[in-house]
Design an enzyme around this catalytic site. Structure first.
Site, mmCIF file in Angstrom:
data_model
loop_
_atom_site.group_PDB
_atom_site.id
_atom_site.type_symbol
_atom_site.label_atom_id
_atom_site.label_comp_id
_atom_site.label_asym_id
_atom_site.label_seq_id
_atom_site.Cartn_x
_atom_site.Cartn_y
_atom_site.Cartn_z
ATOM 1 N N TYR A 70 0.825 -1.214 0.000
ATOM 2 C CA TYR A 70 0.000 0.000 0.000
ATOM 3 C C TYR A 70 0.857 1.262 0.000
ATOM 4 O O TYR A 70 2.037 1.243 0.307
ATOM 5 C CB TYR A 70 -1.050 0.005 1.094
ATOM 6 C CG TYR A 70 -0.657 -0.035 2.546
ATOM 7 C CD1 TYR A 70 0.640 0.103 3.008
ATOM 8 C CD2 TYR A 70 -1.666 -0.202 3.502
ATOM 9 C CE1 TYR A 70 0.933 0.089 4.354
ATOM 10 C CE2 TYR A 70 -1.386 -0.225 4.856
ATOM 11 C CZ TYR A 70 -0.086 -0.077 5.277
ATOM 12 O OH TYR A 70 0.193 -0.096 6.622
ATOM 13 N N GLU A 71 0.205 2.356 -0.408
ATOM 14 C CA GLU A 71 0.866 3.642 -0.653
ATOM 15 C C GLU A 71 1.946 3.540 -1.728
ATOM 16 O O GLU A 71 2.917 4.284 -1.721
ATOM 17 C CB GLU A 71 1.464 4.224 0.639
ATOM 18 C CG GLU A 71 0.514 4.276 1.817
ATOM 19 C CD GLU A 71 -0.794 4.987 1.510
ATOM 20 O OE1 GLU A 71 -0.845 5.749 0.528
ATOM 21 O OE2 GLU A 71 -1.760 4.768 2.252
ATOM 22 N N GLY A 72 1.755 2.623 -2.652
ATOM 23 C CA GLY A 72 2.694 2.446 -3.757
ATOM 24 C C GLY A 72 3.591 1.253 -3.519
ATOM 25 O O GLY A 72 4.383 1.218 -2.574
#
Length: 596
Positions: free
Chosen positions: A439-441
């Site tokens: 998550y968040e890239g």
């Protein structure tokens, strides 16, 4: 499961000797961050983490969250009470400016506090992390009216926060976003669409939930340049500024996940019965720029999750290794000894400790750069720190989470078969850590950002600036004869990094596919070099303190030995990663997709 013990000695050594807490406390606005104040904050945070958050972590994992037929989500037993105590203590606004109700302390002070939250209850800590990230985005981009209306209660924790980017057809490709926003005569907007993977999209912990939502206006251009950002509350506010009528926002599902069971991951529906009321944040069609403010804050926070989870896993593994008797001492033949006496078990534990310290040193140093970039009146110094933050953010997020995840899996190995059994508790940390690289890239997205935006786009200027600084550390190490092994390791790492960066820059235009095929190995190479650098700085600082006859001699000597072990164990990986970057990409490009 053993009690959590905040690693205050390690934290305070890095804050004082590597991250420059005294220098940052001298900057305008940070004068309250005196050594006594910081020591007290860390001690209280450690008590709260151990006494409030750790005890409910297992309940969050085993009970998870529940969604009822009316779209209401409830969290695990004890979470509401813990959140109320968290808010009452003022922990949410620790590093938020005082003008919005925060305490205005440096990011360098709040970072070890967040590490403690993540160590003891990552799923819980995700909610205040969202509040802090959203507060930063609103502080920078929102109108004065929106700030006055929403920021104080976001900062206090009275209201919760989310960020809504992902849709079923639009994951990393935000250009495919379909959620739409239609203007209304009163200046607000009606939103229609669906968002998925929304952490804390619905829950009972706060009296309101403030969503930041990416959506398209009717006349917006295509692609990401047509995305605007809207503040969409769960409840609209009445004339007194309190939550009133329900907005047209609904949780229609929650995910059943591998880990972080205590945090509700929601599918959110906007505009099922006429449109969800929203307020434009910043300029129209520039929403992604503002959302990236929040995302970058979140990415750094996810990076801090890595040593947090890894530290807790290390503590559990170490305690188990000290009490679990199995086999005979391989050297003395003595029976009934704990497994810590086995050299391979000790090697695993030492590897875990070294990696945690390297991550912690890098992240705390980066937190200090944030503070200098924000508060230092010298624009040259502030600009350099800002460039370093931009360059190393993908490493702080991508490399730290990959390493932190590995430490958690290594902890299971120390437990042996008992680590594979849920009742011992160690498996939760491995499961929870798995999301951090996603998550968040994802790590791949971080690597592409590093190679594409941070190196190729600027011709490697900031990277070579950092390399020059690393060479200065090598020279400093050479002056300390007993640190020669570390000096050799760092010198070799820097040479590999420079050679590989030269190849990336030379090949970026003609062989971009090959360069991108090696982007993740390059990120890991860069992270490995940064780890060697930070552990070298740790050894230098410990040596200086020893020479001054200050502090705990045994502890300081152990830091030097830990850095030497890291240099001999992990620094050599850089050369292999360099080869993978420079040479393996050709095979990736040449391989026939049909034969995969």
């Amino acid at each position: 499961m053993i009690d959590y013990a905040a690693p205050l000695r390690d934290m305070q050594f890095i804050l004082g000797e590597l991250a420059g807490l005294d220098t940052i406390a001298a900057l305008p606005g940070f004068e309250d961050a005196s050594p006594d104040v910081v020591e007290a904050i860390l001690a209280e945070a450690g008590k709260f983490a151990a006494g409030v958050l750790a005890p409910i972590n297992v309940a969050g994992d085993r009970q998870g969250c529940q969604l009822d037929a009316k779209g209401r989500v409830t969290c695990a037993e004890g979470w509401k009470e813990a959140w109320d105590r968290f808010v009452e203590a003022g922990w949410v606004g620790l590093s938020v400016p005082t003008e919005f109700g925060g305490q205005g302390l440096p990011k360098l002070v709040s970072t070890p506090v967040w590490e403690m939250w993540f160590s003891t209850n990552m799923a819980f800590a995700m909610l205040p992390q969202l509040n802090v990230s959203q507060a930063e985005a609103l502080r920078i981009a929102a109108s004065d009216e929106l700030k006055r209306t929403w920021l104080p209660k976001i900062v206090s924790g009275e209201w919760g926060s989310t960020m809504n980017l992902t849709e079923p057809q639009a994951g990393s490709d935000l250009a495919a976003t379909r959620t739409r926003a239609e203007p209304t005569p009163d200046g607000t907007y009606c939103l229609f669409g669906q968002k998925i993977f929304i952490s804390y999209g619905e829950h009972e912990l706060t009296s309101n939930i403030v969503h930041l939502v990416l959506a398209r206006l009717p006349d917006a251009p295509s692609g990401v340049k047509g995305l605007s950002l809207f503040l969409v509350p769960k409840y609209l506010l009445d004339a007194d500024g309190n939550p009133g009528a329900s907005n047209d926002v609904h949780c229609i599902a929650i995910e059943h996940k591998l880990g972080i069971h205590g945090s509700p991951t929601c599918t959110m529906s906007y505009g099922e019965v006429g449109g969800a009321v929203g307020y434009l944040v910043g300029e129209a069609n520039r929403g992604l720029e503002t959302m990236f403010i929040m995302m970058n804050e979140a990415r750094f926070g996810v990076g801090v999750q890595a040593p947090g989870l890894a530290e807790r896993a290390y503590q559990l593994a170490l305690a188990y290794a000290r009490e679990r008797a199995q086999g005979r001492d391989a050297v003395t033949g003595e029976a009934g000894k704990p497994i810590l006496c086995h050299p391979d078990v000790k090697r695993m534990l030492l590897s875990m400790r070294a990696r945690v310290m390297a991550m912690r040193a890098l992240l705390y140093t980066a937190a200090g750069w944030f503070d200098v970039a924000h508060a230092n009146p010298d624009r040259t110094v502030a600009g350099k720190c800002r460039r370093y933050i931009d360059l190393l953010m993908p490493v702080a997020k991508g490399w730290c989470t990959e390493v932190g995840q590995q430490v958690c899996w290594d902890a299971i190995q120390v437990f042996g078969g008992m680590g594979f059994v849920e009742e011992t508790g160690i498996a939760q940390f491995a499961r929870d850590s798995r999301i951090t690289t996603i998550y968040e890239g994802t790590t791949g997205i971080q690597a592409n950002d590093l190679v594409g935006r941070k190196i190729l786009r600027e011709g490697g200027e900031t990277l070579y600036e950092l390399i020059t600084e690393l060479r200065g550390v090598v020279l400093e190490l050479r002056l300390a004869r007993e640190l020669g092994v570390i000096a050799d390791a760092l010198a070799a790492n820097v040479a590999t990094l420079e050679r590989t960066a030269d190849w990336v820059l030379a090949s970026g235009k003609a062989n971009l596919a090959q360069v991108l095929a090696g982007a993740v190995p390059f990120l890991k190479l860069f992270g490995t070099v940064c780890a060697t650098w930070q552990m070298a700085r740790l050894a230098l600082a410990a040596r200086r303190t020893l020479a001054a006859r200050e502090g705990d001699t045994a502890y300081l000597a152990s830091l030097v030995e830990l850095a030497r072990f890291h240099a001999l164990t992990f620094a050599p990986e850089a050369e292999a990663l360099g080869v993978a970057v420079r040479e393996a990409g050709q095979s990736v490009v040449a391989f026939d997709d049909a034969l995969l």
